[in-house]
Design a protein around this motif. Structure first.
Motif, PDB file in Angstrom:
ATOM      1  N   ARG A   1     -18.272  16.845  81.758  1.00 10.16           N
ATOM      2  CA  ARG A   1     -19.504  17.619  81.934  1.00 10.16           C
ATOM      3  C   ARG A   1     -20.743  16.730  81.947  1.00 10.16           C
ATOM      4  N   LYS A   2     -20.678  15.583  81.290  1.00  8.28           N
ATOM      5  CA  LYS A   2     -21.830  14.684  81.233  1.00  8.28           C
ATOM      6  C   LYS A   2     -22.078  13.995  82.565  1.00  8.28           C
ATOM      7  N   LYS A   3     -21.095  14.044  83.452  1.00  7.74           N
ATOM      8  CA  LYS A   3     -21.238  13.418  84.762  1.00  7.74           C
ATOM      9  C   LYS A   3     -21.635  14.418  85.838  1.00  7.74           C
ATOM     10  N   ILE A   4     -22.004  15.623  85.427  1.00  6.62           N
ATOM     11  CA  ILE A   4     -22.414  16.665  86.356  1.00  6.62           C
ATOM     12  C   ILE A   4     -23.898  16.951  86.143  1.00  6.62           C
ATOM     13  N   ALA A   5     -24.649  17.003  87.245  1.00  6.64           N
ATOM     14  CA  ALA A   5     -26.076  17.335  87.179  1.00  6.64           C
ATOM     15  C   ALA A   5     -26.362  18.462  88.167  1.00  6.64           C
ATOM     16  N   LEU A   6     -27.053  19.492  87.697  1.00  4.03           N
ATOM     17  CA  LEU A   6     -27.432  20.597  88.578  1.00  4.03           C
ATOM     18  C   LEU A   6     -28.627  20.166  89.417  1.00  4.03           C
ATOM     19  N   ASP A   7     -28.565  20.416  90.731  1.00  3.47           N
ATOM     20  CA  ASP A   7     -29.651  20.008  91.626  1.00  3.47           C
ATOM     21  C   ASP A   7     -30.876  20.910  91.502  1.00  3.47           C
ATOM     22  N   SER A   8     -30.667  22.153  91.118  1.00  2.00           N
ATOM     23  CA  SER A   8     -31.789  23.072  90.933  1.00  2.00           C
ATOM     24  C   SER A   8     -31.468  24.021  89.790  1.00  2.00           C
ATOM     25  N   GLU A   9     -32.482  24.657  89.278  1.00  4.16           N
ATOM     26  CA  GLU A   9     -32.287  25.589  88.166  1.00  4.16           C
ATOM     27  C   GLU A   9     -31.600  26.855  88.668  1.00  4.16           C
ATOM     28  N   VAL A  10     -30.592  27.305  87.958  1.00  6.63           N
ATOM     29  CA  VAL A  10     -29.800  28.459  88.373  1.00  6.63           C
ATOM     30  C   VAL A  10     -30.311  29.687  87.635  1.00  6.63           C
ATOM     31  N   LYS A  11     -30.952  30.614  88.386  1.00  5.99           N
ATOM     32  CA  LYS A  11     -31.496  31.814  87.769  1.00  5.99           C
ATOM     33  C   LYS A  11     -30.945  33.095  88.379  1.00  5.99           C
ATOM     34  N   PHE A  12     -30.488  33.012  89.633  1.00  7.67           N
ATOM     35  CA  PHE A  12     -30.040  34.198  90.338  1.00  7.67           C
ATOM     36  C   PHE A  12     -28.634  33.991  90.894  1.00  7.67           C
ATOM     37  N   VAL A  13     -28.007  35.091  91.278  1.00 11.35           N
ATOM     38  CA  VAL A  13     -26.718  35.032  91.954  1.00 11.35           C
ATOM     39  C   VAL A  13     -26.952  34.343  93.298  1.00 11.35           C
ATOM     40  N   GLY A  14     -26.045  33.465  93.692  1.00  9.50           N
ATOM     41  CA  GLY A  14     -26.195  32.791  94.975  1.00  9.50           C
ATOM     42  C   GLY A  14     -25.467  31.469  94.999  1.00  9.50           C
ATOM     43  N   GLU A  15     -25.752  30.685  96.039  1.00 14.79           N
ATOM     44  CA  GLU A  15     -25.085  29.397  96.219  1.00 14.79           C
ATOM     45  C   GLU A  15     -26.013  28.263  95.789  1.00 14.79           C
ATOM     46  N   TYR A  16     -25.448  27.323  95.020  1.00 11.54           N
ATOM     47  CA  TYR A  16     -26.195  26.185  94.515  1.00 11.54           C
ATOM     48  C   TYR A  16     -25.349  24.928  94.699  1.00 11.54           C
ATOM     49  N   THR A  17     -25.957  23.778  94.436  1.00  7.18           N
ATOM     50  CA  THR A  17     -25.206  22.528  94.495  1.00  7.18           C
ATOM     51  C   THR A  17     -25.380  21.761  93.192  1.00  7.18           C
ATOM     52  N   ALA A  18     -24.364  20.967  92.891  1.00  6.89           N
ATOM     53  CA  ALA A  18     -24.400  20.087  91.729  1.00  6.89           C
ATOM     54  C   ALA A  18     -23.960  18.706  92.195  1.00  6.89           C
ATOM     55  N   THR A  19     -24.465  17.675  91.539  1.00 10.37           N
ATOM     56  CA  THR A  19     -24.097  16.310  91.876  1.00 10.37           C
ATOM     57  C   THR A  19     -23.152  15.771  90.812  1.00 10.37           C
TER      58      THR A  19
END
Length: 147
Positions: free
Chosen positions: A111-129
């Motif tokens: 988990r320490k090697k995962i970074a969220l690209d944007s803040e997740v507030k709503f249902v939808g599609e997001y990306t993580a690095t």
């Protein structure tokens, strides 16, 4: 002030990197905590010898990270979350949840090697690095769905 890092430190550098930091940060935090040593001439020679000896191992680790990134590919993960009527989620989606879903799919990423690209507030599609290696970064898409 130049120091040699003994461990990976987010936002500063990776193990065995020679970095310049403010003197107070180096003397009062990094060196006493054992995260770094002063970059003197003798320490730089020792570092060069150590790097030469571990180059082969590092190449294997990089190849393993590249293989993991390739095997993950363009996978899209579904992260369940409690959702209100407006589509806003209660609580938050964390890197731990993403790590657990990856583990269920057969990929072991800390988990320490995962970074969220944007803040997740709503249902939808997001990306993580995924920071799999110093030179291997991989983007993974995830959908936040109603639980």
């Amino acid at each position: 002030m130049e120091i040699i890092l003994k461990t990976d430190i987010a936002g500063l550098g990776y193990k065995n990197d020679v970095v310049a930091v403010k003197p107070g940060y180096g003397r009062n935090y990094l060196i006493p905590q054992g995260f770094a040593v002063m970059a003197t001439g003798s320490n730089k020679k020792i570092l060069a010898e150590n790097i030469k000896q571990v180059a082969h191992k590092a190449e294997k680790v990089k190849m393993d990270a590249s293989a993991l990134a390739e095997s993950i590919g363009d996978i899209t993960l579904d992260i369940p979350a409690k959702v209100g009527e407006s589509g806003k989620i209660f609580g938050r989606v964390t890197t731990t949840q993403i790590s657990e879903v990856l583990k269920e799919k057969g990929f072991d990423v800390d988990r320490k090697k995962i970074a969220l690209d944007s803040e997740v507030k709503f249902v939808g599609e997001y990306t993580a690095t995924l920071d799999l290696h110093k030179e291997v970064k991989h983007k993974v898409k995830f959908n936040v769905v109603a639980d």
